[in-house]
Design an enzyme around this catalytic site. Structure first.
Site, PDB file in Angstrom:
ATOM      1  N   ARG A 132       0.812  -1.165   0.069  1.00  0.00           N
ATOM      2  CA  ARG A 132      -0.216  -0.204   0.071  1.00  0.00           C
ATOM      3  C   ARG A 132       0.884   1.348   0.016  1.00  0.00           C
ATOM      4  O   ARG A 132       0.254   2.293   0.437  1.00  0.00           O
ATOM      5  CB  ARG A 132      -0.890  -0.045   1.020  1.00  0.00           C
ATOM      6  CG  ARG A 132      -2.049  -1.035   1.073  1.00  0.00           C
ATOM      7  CD  ARG A 132      -3.091  -0.914   2.236  1.00  0.00           C
ATOM      8  NE  ARG A 132      -4.024  -1.908   1.914  1.00  0.00           N
ATOM      9  CZ  ARG A 132      -3.730  -3.271   2.855  1.00  0.00           C
ATOM     10  NH1 ARG A 132      -2.732  -3.214   3.308  1.00  0.00           N
ATOM     11  NH2 ARG A 132      -4.480  -4.180   2.525  1.00  0.00           N
ATOM     12  N   LYS A 173       2.006  11.806  -9.998  1.00  0.00           N
ATOM     13  CA  LYS A 173       1.120  11.027 -10.936  1.00  0.00           C
ATOM     14  C   LYS A 173       2.009   9.772 -11.368  1.00  0.00           C
ATOM     15  O   LYS A 173       3.011   9.810 -12.080  1.00  0.00           O
ATOM     16  CB  LYS A 173       0.597  11.889 -12.220  1.00  0.00           C
ATOM     17  CG  LYS A 173      -0.576  12.592 -11.948  1.00  0.00           C
ATOM     18  CD  LYS A 173      -1.298  12.756 -13.212  1.00  0.00           C
ATOM     19  CE  LYS A 173      -2.252  14.033 -12.891  1.00  0.00           C
ATOM     20  NZ  LYS A 173      -2.831  14.643 -14.050  1.00  0.00           N
ATOM     21  N   GLU A 185       7.080  20.316 -23.529  1.00  0.00           N
ATOM     22  CA  GLU A 185       6.563  20.595 -22.028  1.00  0.00           C
ATOM     23  C   GLU A 185       7.141  21.817 -21.427  1.00  0.00           C
ATOM     24  O   GLU A 185       6.219  22.370 -20.780  1.00  0.00           O
ATOM     25  CB  GLU A 185       6.815  19.481 -21.177  1.00  0.00           C
ATOM     26  CG  GLU A 185       6.466  17.949 -21.674  1.00  0.00           C
ATOM     27  CD  GLU A 185       4.977  17.651 -21.477  1.00  0.00           C
ATOM     28  OE1 GLU A 185       4.208  18.544 -20.867  1.00  0.00           O
ATOM     29  OE2 GLU A 185       4.694  16.464 -21.746  1.00  0.00           O
ATOM     30  N   LYS A 190       5.344  23.726 -12.097  1.00  0.00           N
ATOM     31  CA  LYS A 190       4.559  22.655 -11.738  1.00  0.00           C
ATOM     32  C   LYS A 190       4.335  22.469 -10.382  1.00  0.00           C
ATOM     33  O   LYS A 190       3.457  22.217  -9.895  1.00  0.00           O
ATOM     34  CB  LYS A 190       5.297  21.417 -12.400  1.00  0.00           C
ATOM     35  CG  LYS A 190       4.627  20.295 -12.102  1.00  0.00           C
ATOM     36  CD  LYS A 190       4.554  19.150 -13.071  1.00  0.00           C
ATOM     37  CE  LYS A 190       3.608  17.933 -12.873  1.00  0.00           C
ATOM     38  NZ  LYS A 190       3.817  16.770 -13.825  1.00  0.00           N
ATOM     39  N   GLU A 205      -5.642  17.343  -8.777  1.00  0.00           N
ATOM     40  CA  GLU A 205      -6.704  17.752  -9.798  1.00  0.00           C
ATOM     41  C   GLU A 205      -8.216  17.966  -9.817  1.00  0.00           C
ATOM     42  O   GLU A 205      -8.785  17.660 -10.427  1.00  0.00           O
ATOM     43  CB  GLU A 205      -6.310  16.887 -11.054  1.00  0.00           C
ATOM     44  CG  GLU A 205      -6.296  17.566 -12.453  1.00  0.00           C
ATOM     45  CD  GLU A 205      -5.835  16.701 -13.780  1.00  0.00           C
ATOM     46  OE1 GLU A 205      -4.598  16.329 -13.511  1.00  0.00           O
ATOM     47  OE2 GLU A 205      -6.269  16.530 -14.623  1.00  0.00           O
ATOM     48  N   ARG A 213      -4.767  22.338 -11.344  1.00  0.00           N
ATOM     49  CA  ARG A 213      -3.894  21.257 -11.806  1.00  0.00           C
ATOM     50  C   ARG A 213      -4.270  20.770 -13.289  1.00  0.00           C
ATOM     51  O   ARG A 213      -3.378  20.494 -14.133  1.00  0.00           O
ATOM     52  CB  ARG A 213      -3.628  20.165 -10.940  1.00  0.00           C
ATOM     53  CG  ARG A 213      -2.535  18.934 -11.618  1.00  0.00           C
ATOM     54  CD  ARG A 213      -2.371  17.922 -10.528  1.00  0.00           C
ATOM     55  NE  ARG A 213      -1.024  17.243 -11.222  1.00  0.00           N
ATOM     56  CZ  ARG A 213      -0.368  16.149 -10.248  1.00  0.00           C
ATOM     57  NH1 ARG A 213      -0.375  16.294  -9.125  1.00  0.00           N
ATOM     58  NH2 ARG A 213       0.751  15.755 -10.898  1.00  0.00           N
ATOM     59  N   ASN A 264      -2.774  20.216 -18.136  1.00  0.00           N
ATOM     60  CA  ASN A 264      -2.972  19.263 -19.423  1.00  0.00           C
ATOM     61  C   ASN A 264      -3.234  20.009 -20.612  1.00  0.00           C
ATOM     62  O   ASN A 264      -3.608  19.565 -21.633  1.00  0.00           O
ATOM     63  CB  ASN A 264      -4.379  18.516 -19.210  1.00  0.00           C
ATOM     64  CG  ASN A 264      -4.067  17.773 -17.847  1.00  0.00           C
ATOM     65  OD1 ASN A 264      -3.376  17.083 -17.935  1.00  0.00           O
ATOM     66  ND2 ASN A 264      -5.237  17.484 -17.189  1.00  0.00           N
ATOM     67  N   HIS A 288      -2.833  18.468 -24.010  1.00  0.00           N
ATOM     68  CA  HIS A 288      -2.734  16.932 -23.752  1.00  0.00           C
ATOM     69  C   HIS A 288      -3.765  16.305 -24.193  1.00  0.00           C
ATOM     70  O   HIS A 288      -3.984  15.038 -24.574  1.00  0.00           O
ATOM     71  CB  HIS A 288      -2.419  16.780 -22.274  1.00  0.00           C
ATOM     72  CG  HIS A 288      -1.027  16.832 -21.907  1.00  0.00           C
ATOM     73  ND1 HIS A 288      -0.383  18.019 -21.994  1.00  0.00           N
ATOM     74  CD2 HIS A 288      -0.002  15.784 -21.563  1.00  0.00           C
ATOM     75  CE1 HIS A 288       1.066  17.699 -21.707  1.00  0.00           C
ATOM     76  NE2 HIS A 288       1.303  16.396 -21.456  1.00  0.00           N
ATOM     77  N   HIS A 310      -2.872  13.388 -26.675  1.00  0.00           N
ATOM     78  CA  HIS A 310      -2.950  11.957 -26.291  1.00  0.00           C
ATOM     79  C   HIS A 310      -4.107  11.249 -27.372  1.00  0.00           C
ATOM     80  O   HIS A 310      -3.616  10.309 -27.992  1.00  0.00           O
ATOM     81  CB  HIS A 310      -3.961  11.790 -24.910  1.00  0.00           C
ATOM     82  CG  HIS A 310      -3.048  12.089 -23.815  1.00  0.00           C
ATOM     83  ND1 HIS A 310      -3.662  12.371 -22.460  1.00  0.00           N
ATOM     84  CD2 HIS A 310      -1.742  12.264 -23.606  1.00  0.00           C
ATOM     85  CE1 HIS A 310      -2.594  12.702 -21.412  1.00  0.00           C
ATOM     86  NE2 HIS A 310      -1.401  12.510 -22.323  1.00  0.00           N
ATOM     87  N   HIS A 369       5.885  11.275 -26.736  1.00  0.00           N
ATOM     88  CA  HIS A 369       4.798  11.938 -26.242  1.00  0.00           C
ATOM     89  C   HIS A 369       5.035  13.424 -26.159  1.00  0.00           C
ATOM     90  O   HIS A 369       4.050  14.187 -26.386  1.00  0.00           O
ATOM     91  CB  HIS A 369       4.743  11.652 -24.680  1.00  0.00           C
ATOM     92  CG  HIS A 369       4.112  12.471 -23.757  1.00  0.00           C
ATOM     93  ND1 HIS A 369       2.727  12.413 -23.569  1.00  0.00           N
ATOM     94  CD2 HIS A 369       4.490  13.476 -22.766  1.00  0.00           C
ATOM     95  CE1 HIS A 369       2.145  12.987 -22.680  1.00  0.00           C
ATOM     96  NE2 HIS A 369       3.081  13.954 -22.424  1.00  0.00           N
TER      97      HIS A 369
END
Ligand SMILES: NC(=O)c1ccc[n+]([C@@H]2O[C@H](COP(=O)([O-])OP(=O)(O)OC[C@H]3O[C@@H](n4cnc5c(N)ncnc54)[C@H](O)[C@@H]3O)[C@@H](O)[C@H]2O)c1
Ligand SMILES: [Zn+2]
Length: 364
Positions: A118, A140, A182, A224, A234, A238, A242, A245, A249, A262
């Site tokens: 965990r 993330k 980025e 960031k 998010e 946040r 994106n 993105h 994506h 990417h």
């Protein structure tokens, strides 16, 4: 060495930026507590940097897990293999998982660290520009699913990020350019002066000039860290990260994660987000042109061949940013001023996709 902090209360952590950090035993020693360390890397990065990392961690029990290289290997079965290694070696709860590599290694190692018992200690040692300015910060973690990018994952903050800028010397130029996409994103989101700095210093960055690279890593991490510090999960701000993105994506998944890096997909995505903002009567044509010129100078592709606009839209709809069936987009009012919205014009979106996706493949 440059240090800045991600402020998240009890989960706050430092980002260390500097030349040769991975060869300084005192740095790794300080941020890797406990006896057991799983170093996760890949077949490209391990031969270059794992020996010096292992030497810096002498006295620990080090187990190495070397993954195959590439985005197509960012899968649940590979995370499962990492968990097998942790279990087989009977790693205890006070072990550390250290990610040595780019974003692919970092995302998988972080997800394994989030899941094992965990959650165990996690240290990021990012070795690509993209991972040093983006993926190693913010917690993330996760993997791709055949149905979509990063669909499976968890939030798990590292206890430290150690960005050794010397590792960028071996990075292929194409990867450096992808990372710069980025970086450009941060300027667009909230810092017009940084965007202008990039326009003035792009040649130095492309030449790998260490001072220029250290500056963009620091400024990108500051932006960031600030956004993540305000909104770790998010729920709000946040989502600004994106920018580009949802479009990017769609590019990656419509091309099967094979053709585009990417960061390259994000470069094209940034331009589409700007074009969509223009279609919506927001940003000026001059700002869109400035962005296009900067992306071109960075050597990033801006047109997507072999994908129909309709297929791009399908891929956008499966993206995680979809809420109550409506795609949420980050749009621009100007360079340095962005916002998240689900309230945009559908025809403007379709016109944007039509302008950038071309089903025909132009050879040569
Ligand atoms: N978790 C997040 O918040 C977040 C944010 C952005 C991106 N990402 C993820 O990051 C991934 C992309 O990361 P990336 O661009 O670092 O790609 P990557 O990890 O695939 O690395 C790019 C290539 O460079 C090689 N490489 C890495 N370091 C090197 C070095 N120092 N010298 C020579 N070669 C080196 C790698 O082996 C690989 O072939 C994507 O999966 C993306 O989804 C995650
Ligand atoms: Zn990204």
């Amino acid at each position: 060495m440059n240090t800045l902090n991600v402020e998240l209360g009890a989960r706050s952590y430092p980002i260390l930026i500097g030349d040769g950090l991975l060869t300084q035993p005192e740095v790794l020693d300080r941020y890797v507590p406990g006896r057991d360390v799983l170093v996760v890397s890949n077949t490209t990065v391990a031969p270059l940097y794992l020996p010096s990392v292992a030497a810096s961690l002498s006295g620990r029990r080090i187990v190495e897990a070397i993954l195959p290289d590439g985005e197509s290997h960012k899968t649940l079965p590979n995370v499962s293999r990492l968990l097998d290694v942790l279990v087989t070696n009977r790693f205890s709860r006070d072990c550390t998982v250290l990610a040595l590599g780019g974003g692919v290694v970092g995302d998988m190692a972080g997800f394994a660290a989030a899941c094992y018992q965990r959650g165990v200690n996690f240290v990021q040692a990012p070795t690509t520009l993209l991972s040093q300015v983006d993926s190693s910060v913010g917690g993330k973690t996760g993997v791709n699913h055949p149905g979509g990018k990063n669909l499976i994952g968890a939030f798990h903050q590292p206890s430290a990020v150690i960005a050794d800028t010397r590792t960028l010397k071996t990075l292929p130029p194409r990867e450096l350019r992808a990372g710069l996409a980025e970086v450009i994103k941060y300027g667009l989101i909230c810092d017009a002066a940084f965007f202008a700095w990039l326009e003035a210093h792009m040649d130095e960055l492309l030449a790998g000039e260490p001072g220029a690279l250290a500056h963009v890593i620091r400024r990108s991490c500051e932006i960031k860290a600030d956004i993540v510090g305000r909104d770790e999960r998010e729920q709000g701000d946040r989502a600004l990260l994106n920018l580009g993105h949802t479009f990017g994506h769609a590019v990656e998944s419509a091309t099967g994660y094979k053709q585009w890096l990417h960061g390259e997909a994000i470069g094209a995505g940034l331009l589409m987000a700007a074009a969509m903002s223009r279609e919506s009567g927001l940003v000026s044509a001059q700002d869109v042109d400035r962005l296009k010129r900067l992306l071109e100078r960075t050597g990033l592709p801006t047109r997507i061949e072999g994908v129909t606009p309709a297929s791009a839209l399908d891929h956008m709809r499966i993206d995680k940013k979809v809420k109550a069936g409506r795609i949420r987009l980050v749009l621009l009012r100007s360079i340095g001023d962005s916002f998240v919205t689900a309230d945009y014009s559908e025809p403007a979106l379709l016109r944007t996709l039509d302008a950038y996706f071309d089903a025909a493949v132009v050879n040569g």
